[in-house]
Design a protein around this motif. Sequence first.
Motif, PDB file in Angstrom:
ATOM      1  N   ARG A   1       0.614   4.393   2.939  1.00 13.52           N
ATOM      2  CA  ARG A   1      -0.731   4.903   3.183  1.00 13.52           C
ATOM      3  C   ARG A   1      -1.438   4.072   4.247  1.00 13.52           C
ATOM      4  O   ARG A   1      -2.017   4.611   5.184  1.00 13.52           O
ATOM      5  CB  ARG A   1      -1.551   4.900   1.890  1.00 13.52           C
ATOM      6  CG  ARG A   1      -2.954   5.469   2.079  1.00 13.52           C
ATOM      7  CD  ARG A   1      -3.931   4.976   1.006  1.00 13.52           C
ATOM      8  NE  ARG A   1      -5.254   5.487   1.259  1.00 13.52           N
ATOM      9  CZ  ARG A   1      -6.099   4.981   2.177  1.00 13.52           C
ATOM     10  NH1 ARG A   1      -5.737   3.976   2.944  1.00 13.52           N
ATOM     11  NH2 ARG A   1      -7.307   5.505   2.338  1.00 13.52           N
ATOM     12  N   GLU A   2      -1.366   2.752   4.111  1.00 11.27           N
ATOM     13  CA  GLU A   2      -2.022   1.868   5.072  1.00 11.27           C
ATOM     14  C   GLU A   2      -1.430   2.060   6.480  1.00 11.27           C
ATOM     15  O   GLU A   2      -2.156   2.142   7.464  1.00 11.27           O
ATOM     16  CB  GLU A   2      -1.887   0.413   4.630  1.00 11.27           C
ATOM     17  CG  GLU A   2      -2.606  -0.555   5.549  1.00 11.27           C
ATOM     18  CD  GLU A   2      -2.503  -1.994   5.072  1.00 11.27           C
ATOM     19  OE1 GLU A   2      -2.578  -2.881   5.928  1.00 11.27           O
ATOM     20  OE2 GLU A   2      -2.348  -2.220   3.857  1.00 11.27           O
ATOM     21  N   ASP A   3      -0.108   2.121   6.551  1.00  7.03           N
ATOM     22  CA  ASP A   3       0.543   2.321   7.849  1.00  7.03           C
ATOM     23  C   ASP A   3       0.136   3.658   8.472  1.00  7.03           C
ATOM     24  O   ASP A   3      -0.149   3.734   9.674  1.00  7.03           O
ATOM     25  CB  ASP A   3       2.060   2.265   7.717  1.00  7.03           C
ATOM     26  CG  ASP A   3       2.591   0.858   7.473  1.00  7.03           C
ATOM     27  OD1 ASP A   3       1.832  -0.124   7.648  1.00  7.03           O
ATOM     28  OD2 ASP A   3       3.776   0.745   7.090  1.00  7.03           O
TER      29      ASP A   3
ATOM     30  N   GLU B   1       1.308   2.459  -1.277  1.00  9.39           N
ATOM     31  CA  GLU B   1       0.139   1.813  -0.667  1.00  9.39           C
ATOM     32  C   GLU B   1       0.448   1.327   0.741  1.00  9.39           C
ATOM     33  O   GLU B   1      -0.379   1.436   1.644  1.00  9.39           O
ATOM     34  CB  GLU B   1      -0.341   0.649  -1.546  1.00  9.39           C
ATOM     35  CG  GLU B   1      -0.974   1.099  -2.849  1.00  9.39           C
ATOM     36  CD  GLU B   1      -1.205  -0.042  -3.827  1.00  9.39           C
ATOM     37  OE1 GLU B   1      -0.531  -1.107  -3.706  1.00  9.39           O
ATOM     38  OE2 GLU B   1      -2.045   0.132  -4.730  1.00  9.39           O
ATOM     39  N   ARG B   2       1.644   0.767   0.931  1.00  7.57           N
ATOM     40  CA  ARG B   2       2.041   0.311   2.266  1.00  7.57           C
ATOM     41  C   ARG B   2       2.151   1.495   3.220  1.00  7.57           C
ATOM     42  O   ARG B   2       1.694   1.431   4.364  1.00  7.57           O
ATOM     43  CB  ARG B   2       3.358  -0.458   2.201  1.00  7.57           C
ATOM     44  CG  ARG B   2       3.210  -1.830   1.564  1.00  7.57           C
ATOM     45  CD  ARG B   2       4.474  -2.666   1.707  1.00  7.57           C
ATOM     46  NE  ARG B   2       5.625  -2.121   0.996  1.00  7.57           N
ATOM     47  CZ  ARG B   2       5.891  -2.348  -0.284  1.00  7.57           C
ATOM     48  NH1 ARG B   2       5.091  -3.119  -1.004  1.00  7.57           N
ATOM     49  NH2 ARG B   2       6.957  -1.826  -0.845  1.00  7.57           N
TER      50      ARG B   2
ATOM     51  N   ARG C   1       1.313  -6.952   0.322  1.00  9.34           N
ATOM     52  CA  ARG C   1       0.878  -5.560   0.197  1.00  9.34           C
ATOM     53  C   ARG C   1       1.374  -5.008  -1.127  1.00  9.34           C
ATOM     54  O   ARG C   1       2.330  -5.493  -1.701  1.00  9.34           O
ATOM     55  CB  ARG C   1       1.406  -4.766   1.381  1.00  9.34           C
ATOM     56  CG  ARG C   1       0.723  -5.247   2.676  1.00  9.34           C
ATOM     57  CD  ARG C   1       1.441  -4.830   3.902  1.00  9.34           C
ATOM     58  NE  ARG C   1       1.172  -3.437   4.218  1.00  9.34           N
ATOM     59  CZ  ARG C   1       1.784  -2.795   5.193  1.00  9.34           C
ATOM     60  NH1 ARG C   1       2.650  -3.407   5.959  1.00  9.34           N
ATOM     61  NH2 ARG C   1       1.512  -1.538   5.427  1.00  9.34           N
TER      62      ARG C   1
ATOM     63  N   ASN D   1      -3.459   3.514   9.729  1.00 14.34           N
ATOM     64  CA  ASN D   1      -3.505   2.731  10.968  1.00 14.34           C
ATOM     65  C   ASN D   1      -2.935   3.519  12.144  1.00 14.34           C
ATOM     66  O   ASN D   1      -3.482   3.479  13.253  1.00 14.34           O
ATOM     67  CB  ASN D   1      -2.759   1.410  10.800  1.00 14.34           C
ATOM     68  CG  ASN D   1      -3.493   0.436   9.897  1.00 14.34           C
ATOM     69  OD1 ASN D   1      -4.713   0.532   9.720  1.00 14.34           O
ATOM     70  ND2 ASN D   1      -2.768  -0.493   9.312  1.00 14.34           N
TER      71      ASN D   1
END
Length: 162
Positions: free
Chosen positions: A13-15, A10-11, A5, A18
């Motif tokens: 944001r993705e978490d 960015e990590r 990742r 989700n």
Amino acid sequence: MYRPRGTERERLREDIVNLLQSYGVRAQHVGQAFSQRNGLHPTDLQALMAVMQAEGDGTPLTPGRLGEELGLSSGATTAVIDRLERAGHLRRSRESADRRMVHLRYGEPGKALAVAFFGPLGRRTDEVMRDFTDEDLATVRRFLAGMGDALEAHHHEVRTAD
């Protein structure tokens, strides 16, 4: 295949995305359980939520505004209101000098059902919130309000694109 990742942002944001998606699905499951238990159509639940929120905000909905919020025709809105009124979940109220003006209010039997069903969830959310400072909660509120606005703007855009 493992893909590393990106940056910490960015990590995060993705978490967050989700988690929001998972929360939305779980909330729908709870709403569906309430609807099934009480013999409500999913649109009925959406209508009740809209009426409850508007009433809580001090701006009770008219049938026309409810129809706009739900994206329903006048006839479909009347059918939803009639069903919910017959079941005791909401009531029509004439509160102004103009007797033609009708506001929709949450009915007492509907409130009792909601409190019985959602009360334990309210206690669980209170437990979660106890672990956060007032400043944390203010940040979460600002974030969720912004995300809600973005979702509503997207919904409006795709609804009117048809």
